[in-house]
Write a protein that holds these residues in place. Structure first.
Motif, PDB file in Angstrom:
ATOM      1  N   HIS A  98      -2.474  -3.597  -6.260  1.00 28.35           N
ATOM      2  CA  HIS A  98      -1.978  -4.216  -5.035  1.00 28.35           C
ATOM      3  C   HIS A  98      -0.616  -3.604  -4.712  1.00 28.35           C
ATOM      4  CE1 HIS A  98      -5.025  -7.028  -4.077  1.00 28.35           C
ATOM      5  NE2 HIS A  98      -4.836  -7.839  -5.088  1.00 28.35           N
ATOM      6  N   LEU A  99      -0.484  -3.091  -3.505  1.00 25.62           N
ATOM      7  CA  LEU A  99       0.752  -2.431  -3.080  1.00 25.62           C
ATOM      8  C   LEU A  99       1.693  -3.498  -2.528  1.00 25.62           C
ATOM      9  CD1 LEU A  99      -0.951   0.655  -1.397  1.00 25.62           C
ATOM     10  CD2 LEU A  99      -0.235   0.349  -3.781  1.00 25.62           C
ATOM     11  N   LEU A 100       2.582  -3.970  -3.375  1.00 25.31           N
ATOM     12  CA  LEU A 100       3.327  -5.202  -3.120  1.00 25.31           C
ATOM     13  C   LEU A 100       4.194  -5.179  -1.864  1.00 25.31           C
ATOM     14  CD1 LEU A 100       4.343  -6.351  -6.707  1.00 25.31           C
ATOM     15  CD2 LEU A 100       2.258  -6.792  -5.419  1.00 25.31           C
ATOM     16  N   PRO A 101       4.822  -4.059  -1.488  1.00 27.50           N
ATOM     17  CA  PRO A 101       5.641  -4.099  -0.276  1.00 27.50           C
ATOM     18  C   PRO A 101       4.855  -4.417   0.990  1.00 27.50           C
ATOM     19  CG  PRO A 101       6.247  -2.225  -1.626  1.00 27.50           C
ATOM     20  CD  PRO A 101       4.991  -2.788  -2.220  1.00 27.50           C
ATOM     21  N   TYR A 102       3.532  -4.245   0.940  1.00 23.57           N
ATOM     22  CA  TYR A 102       2.721  -4.470   2.127  1.00 23.57           C
ATOM     23  C   TYR A 102       2.091  -5.870   2.161  1.00 23.57           C
ATOM     24  CZ  TYR A 102       2.932   0.649   1.906  1.00 23.57           C
ATOM     25  OH  TYR A 102       3.347   1.956   1.818  1.00 23.57           O
ATOM     26  N   HIS A 103       2.406  -6.709   1.171  1.00 27.79           N
ATOM     27  CA  HIS A 103       1.813  -8.040   1.088  1.00 27.79           C
ATOM     28  C   HIS A 103       2.887  -9.115   1.172  1.00 27.79           C
ATOM     29  CE1 HIS A 103      -2.316  -6.943  -0.207  1.00 27.79           C
ATOM     30  NE2 HIS A 103      -1.726  -5.918  -0.790  1.00 27.79           N
ATOM     31  N   ASP A 104       2.554 -10.255   1.759  1.00 28.71           N
ATOM     32  CA  ASP A 104       3.395 -11.436   1.630  1.00 28.71           C
ATOM     33  C   ASP A 104       3.265 -11.945   0.197  1.00 28.71           C
ATOM     34  OD1 ASP A 104       4.868 -13.889   2.624  1.00 28.71           O
ATOM     35  OD2 ASP A 104       3.003 -14.774   1.888  1.00 28.71           O
ATOM     36  N   THR A 121       1.328   7.882   4.550  1.00 26.97           N
ATOM     37  CA  THR A 121       0.613   7.368   5.721  1.00 26.97           C
ATOM     38  C   THR A 121       0.361   5.864   5.631  1.00 26.97           C
ATOM     39  OG1 THR A 121      -1.499   8.025   4.699  1.00 26.97           O
ATOM     40  CG2 THR A 121      -0.479   9.579   6.241  1.00 26.97           C
ATOM     41  N   ASP A 122       0.197   5.330   4.415  1.00 28.68           N
ATOM     42  CA  ASP A 122       0.105   3.877   4.261  1.00 28.68           C
ATOM     43  C   ASP A 122       1.416   3.209   4.653  1.00 28.68           C
ATOM     44  OD1 ASP A 122      -2.502   3.921   3.444  1.00 28.68           O
ATOM     45  OD2 ASP A 122      -2.106   3.447   1.340  1.00 28.68           O
ATOM     46  N   ALA A 123       2.533   3.857   4.301  1.00 31.60           N
ATOM     47  CA  ALA A 123       3.838   3.311   4.670  1.00 31.60           C
ATOM     48  C   ALA A 123       3.996   3.255   6.187  1.00 31.60           C
ATOM     49  CB  ALA A 123       4.950   4.158   4.045  1.00 31.60           C
ATOM     50  N   ILE A 124       3.594   4.329   6.858  1.00 35.11           N
ATOM     51  CA  ILE A 124       3.699   4.361   8.322  1.00 35.11           C
ATOM     52  C   ILE A 124       2.864   3.253   8.948  1.00 35.11           C
ATOM     53  CG2 ILE A 124       3.080   5.718  10.361  1.00 35.11           C
ATOM     54  CD1 ILE A 124       3.914   8.210   8.791  1.00 35.11           C
ATOM     55  N   LEU A 125       1.663   3.034   8.423  1.00 34.35           N
ATOM     56  CA  LEU A 125       0.802   1.972   8.933  1.00 34.35           C
ATOM     57  C   LEU A 125       1.510   0.623   8.910  1.00 34.35           C
ATOM     58  CD1 LEU A 125      -2.167   1.160   9.827  1.00 34.35           C
ATOM     59  CD2 LEU A 125      -2.510   0.575   7.417  1.00 34.35           C
ATOM     60  N   HIS A 126       2.327   0.403   7.887  1.00 37.41           N
ATOM     61  CA  HIS A 126       3.003  -0.880   7.734  1.00 37.41           C
ATOM     62  C   HIS A 126       4.420  -0.875   8.310  1.00 37.41           C
ATOM     63  CE1 HIS A 126      -0.293  -1.311   4.805  1.00 37.41           C
ATOM     64  NE2 HIS A 126      -0.184  -2.585   5.068  1.00 37.41           N
ATOM     65  N   GLY A 127       4.738   0.179   9.069  1.00 41.14           N
ATOM     66  CA  GLY A 127       6.003   0.193   9.797  1.00 41.14           C
ATOM     67  C   GLY A 127       7.171   0.794   9.071  1.00 41.14           C
ATOM     68  N   PHE A 128       6.929   1.511   7.956  1.00 41.29           N
ATOM     69  CA  PHE A 128       8.010   2.135   7.204  1.00 41.29           C
ATOM     70  C   PHE A 128       8.011   3.642   7.444  1.00 41.29           C
ATOM     71  CE2 PHE A 128       6.652  -1.626   4.786  1.00 41.29           C
ATOM     72  CZ  PHE A 128       7.854  -2.337   4.747  1.00 41.29           C
ATOM     73  N   GLU A 129       9.190   4.241   7.447  1.00 42.51           N
ATOM     74  CA  GLU A 129       9.310   5.665   7.701  1.00 42.51           C
ATOM     75  C   GLU A 129       8.857   6.502   6.509  1.00 42.51           C
ATOM     76  OE1 GLU A 129      10.002   7.229  10.506  1.00 42.51           O
ATOM     77  OE2 GLU A 129      10.033   5.273  11.491  1.00 42.51           O
TER      78      GLU A 129
END
Length: 367
Positions: free
Chosen positions: A76-82, A112-120
């Motif tokens: 689980h990629l924690l920065p992308y989850h509540d 690209t996963d980071a970009i999807l979640h709004g991170f540079e």
């Protein structure tokens, strides 16, 4: 020694989600019947070659079709989850599986996963992962709190939070309590910060094999961090992931590896990644050959990198690695696409569990 599966899943982009989902359940059943211990499933959101954005859906579907194998989202990629929501879902699913569950965590490893979640980029995600874990741990304690962090906010209701009548708070903590929940972390680069992170928190290490020096560095980094933080490192917790194809003969195994899903994954996907991030150096060093990343092909991989051959050959290769590194607790087979012709791949998995692993020395003998 035990054996496990890492299901990235490494399917070509032409595969539909339904195909990958059904195939995942097939692999889980085969592995369970063969005696595999763990089935770990990747979480990715934008990668067409690794397209499972919801590993817990496969876990929930595979659990009632299997008997003993354990499952884990890895990770689980924690920065992308509540973190509050994820903590409850993790605990609840571990209770549904009655302990046949452990947790993998990660910071979010692809741009690209980071970009999807709004991170540079992914460089800023480490602190988010740590804060998410801190909130999850607090929620699993089940004690009242309310807190706003730098990135997230969470809380847990107590007696003073009742809305004028008594509310029974659901017990959605991990099965058997927090201490019974194994947490694991993967590492790839030789100087993997994930191995230090895992050791500091008493999490289990999973090494994606990049050569003997890299594997030894993963163990040393994890073990040193464990000791420094008052924990005891144990080689039975150390997992190593390998590409594996087993057949009656070395020649047939090599043919199946190169012509099958394993070879296709490397030709179409992994070669470019390994060259881009300089991941061939340890593998070249192991081979003892004067080659460069640009000259490496499937033949080199089949001879010097993949665990490719008869059961006897694979045993010999693993025994050598155990001697050089000190041993480990679980050999993990990376999954590659076999939807069109699953028979040879299923055979290889069964032979790994029944003919190879039982004939490998124990950690005590290897240490």
């Amino acid at each position: 020694m035990k054996c496990g599966i890492f299901h990235t899943p490494y399917n070509p982009p032409s595969r539909t989600p339904k195909q990958v989902f059904d195939w995942s359940l097939d692999i889980a059943r085969i592995a369970d019947e063969a005696g595999f211990s763990d089935f770990m499933i990747g979480e990715h959101y934008t990668l067409a070659w690794e397209n499972i954005p919801m590993p817990e859906a496969i876990i929930a579907a595979a659990a009632p079709q299997t008997k003993a194998i354990r499952f884990a989202p890895m990770a689980h990629l924690l920065p992308y989850h509540d973190p509050a929501t994820l903590a409850v879902r993790v605990g609840w699913l571990s209770q549904v599986l009655e302990g046949r569950y452990f947790l993998g965590v990660g910071p979010g490893g692809h741009h690209t996963d980071a970009i999807l979640h709004g991170f540079e980029n992914i460089m800023d995600l480490g602190p988010r992962q740590i804060e998410a874990l801190e909130f999850m741990e607090k929620i699993w304690k089940g004690e009242p709190f309310r807190e706003k962090g730098q990135f997230f906010q969470a809380g847990f209701p107590g007696p003073d939070d009742m809305p004028g009548y008594n509310v029974i708070i659901a017990n959605n903590g991990p099965w058997g309590g927090r201490d019974a929940l194994e947490i694991a972390v993967t590492g790839l680069s030789t100087k993997s910060p994930s191995m230090k992170f895992a050791g500091e928190r008493n999490y289990s290490p999973i090494s994606f094999f990049g050569g003997t020096p890299q594997m030894k560095a993963h163990w040393d980094t994890w073990a040193e961090a464990m000791v420094r933080c008052g924990h005891t490192p144990d080689r039975s917790r150390f997992r190593v992931c390998r590409d594996i194809v087993i057949a009656d003969t070395d020649k047939e195994a090599k043919r199946r590896a190169i012509e099958g899903g394993l070879g296709n994954t490397w030709r179409s996907y992994l070669f470019d990644i390994y060259k881009k991030f300089g991941l061939f150096s340890g593998l070249i060093e192991d081979s003892g050959l004067d080659v460069t990343p640009d000259t490496i092909d499937e033949n080199f991989l089949a001879e010097h990198v993949w665990l490719c051959g008869s059961p006897e050959t694979v045993i010999e290769k693993l025994q050598k690695l155990i001697h050089l590194t000190g041993g480990w607790g679980q050999i993990v087979a990376n999954q590659h696409d076999s939807i069109d012709d699953p028979g040879p791949w299923a055979e290889s998995l069964r032979r790994l569990a029944k003919e190879v692993v039982p004939n490998l020395p124990s950690i005590a003998k290897a240490a």
